[in-house]
Write a protein that holds these residues in place. Structure first.
Motif, PDB file in Angstrom:
ATOM      1  N   THR A  67      18.217 -13.598 -11.271  1.00  0.00           N
ATOM      2  CA  THR A  67      16.804 -13.518 -10.927  1.00  0.00           C
ATOM      3  C   THR A  67      16.175 -14.903 -10.975  1.00  0.00           C
ATOM      4  N   ILE A  68      15.506 -15.289  -9.900  1.00  0.00           N
ATOM      5  CA  ILE A  68      14.789 -16.564  -9.869  1.00  0.00           C
ATOM      6  C   ILE A  68      13.576 -16.436 -10.782  1.00  0.00           C
ATOM      7  N   THR A  69      13.410 -17.372 -11.708  1.00  0.00           N
ATOM      8  CA  THR A  69      12.333 -17.256 -12.682  1.00  0.00           C
ATOM      9  C   THR A  69      11.332 -18.402 -12.679  1.00  0.00           C
ATOM     10  N   ILE A  95      11.869 -18.278  -0.128  1.00  0.00           N
ATOM     11  CA  ILE A  95      11.699 -17.319  -1.227  1.00  0.00           C
ATOM     12  C   ILE A  95      10.225 -16.982  -1.428  1.00  0.00           C
ATOM     13  N   TRP A  96       9.350 -17.621  -0.632  1.00  0.00           N
ATOM     14  CA  TRP A  96       7.917 -17.290  -0.620  1.00  0.00           C
ATOM     15  C   TRP A  96       7.551 -16.814   0.775  1.00  0.00           C
ATOM     16  N   ASP A 119       8.295 -14.352  -3.892  1.00  0.00           N
ATOM     17  CA  ASP A 119       8.367 -13.086  -3.168  1.00  0.00           C
ATOM     18  C   ASP A 119       9.787 -12.548  -3.161  1.00  0.00           C
ATOM     19  N   THR A 120      10.767 -13.432  -3.161  1.00  0.00           N
ATOM     20  CA  THR A 120      12.170 -13.056  -3.275  1.00  0.00           C
ATOM     21  C   THR A 120      12.655 -13.553  -4.620  1.00  0.00           C
ATOM     22  N   VAL A 121      13.109 -12.653  -5.476  1.00  0.00           N
ATOM     23  CA  VAL A 121      13.542 -13.071  -6.807  1.00  0.00           C
ATOM     24  C   VAL A 121      15.019 -12.818  -7.072  1.00  0.00           C
ATOM     25  N   ILE A 151      17.437 -19.917 -12.495  1.00  0.00           N
ATOM     26  CA  ILE A 151      17.916 -18.574 -12.180  1.00  0.00           C
ATOM     27  C   ILE A 151      18.448 -17.965 -13.470  1.00  0.00           C
ATOM     28  N   GLU A 152      17.912 -16.820 -13.845  1.00  0.00           N
ATOM     29  CA  GLU A 152      18.356 -16.145 -15.057  1.00  0.00           C
ATOM     30  C   GLU A 152      19.467 -15.177 -14.695  1.00  0.00           C
TER      31      GLU A 152
END
Length: 158
Positions: A67-69, A95-96, A119-121, A151-152
């Protein structure tokens, strides 16, 4: 007393006075057992004056999903006259969303910008990530730009 497992050893060692809050994780196996998370980072560095262009420094293929954090940008020389704006893309798509206007930017006269809205995670193993520079400032272009994407990754028990 807790038992600490080390790699693929058949024996375990008991460590007196062990506190998980004061001792770092010993290896990947311990993280797997605990089901904890790891933060992976992608870092870009653009030396000198930044120019507006796509796919700065090529593509980075992800070795893991997650997940993008968080995203952060820093310019040694601040942009002047307008913000420095970068766009991060997953598989060629921002990603936005274009309607959000939330791309990562360093404001006019500032040296750092951050963003924790995307917007994209979700990303998967073998997705590729690229960096575009959309705007550099209007009077003075920002220079010596560093961009970091966090990125988690959720580590799961095997």
């Amino acid at each position: 007393m807790p038992i600490i497992l080390l790699g693929n050893l058949n024996a375990a060692e008991i460590i007196p006075d062990f506190s998980e809050n004061s001792t770092p994780l010993l290896n990947e196996e311990l993280r797997d057992i605990r089901g904890s998370k790891a933060t992976r980072t992608i870092n870009w560095f653009i030396s000198g004056a930044v120019a507006a262009t796509t796919e700065q420094q090529g593509r980075f293929y992800l070795p893991v999903g997650g997940t993008i954090t968080y995203a952060r940008a820093h310019a040694k020389t601040a942009p002047a006259g307008a913000a420095l704006i970068v766009d991060i893309n997953k598989n060629g798509t921002s990603i936005w969303n274009s309607t959000t206007g939330k791309r990562l930017q360093i404001a006019d006269g500032a040296s750092t910008g951050t963003q924790d809205f995307f917007d994209t995670v979700t990303v998967a193993r073998d997705d590729y990530i690229t960096l575009d520079v959309d705007q550099v400032g209007s009077g003075t272009a920002g220079s010596n730009l560093t961009v970091t994407l966090e990125i988690e990754e959720t580590l799961t028990q095997k």
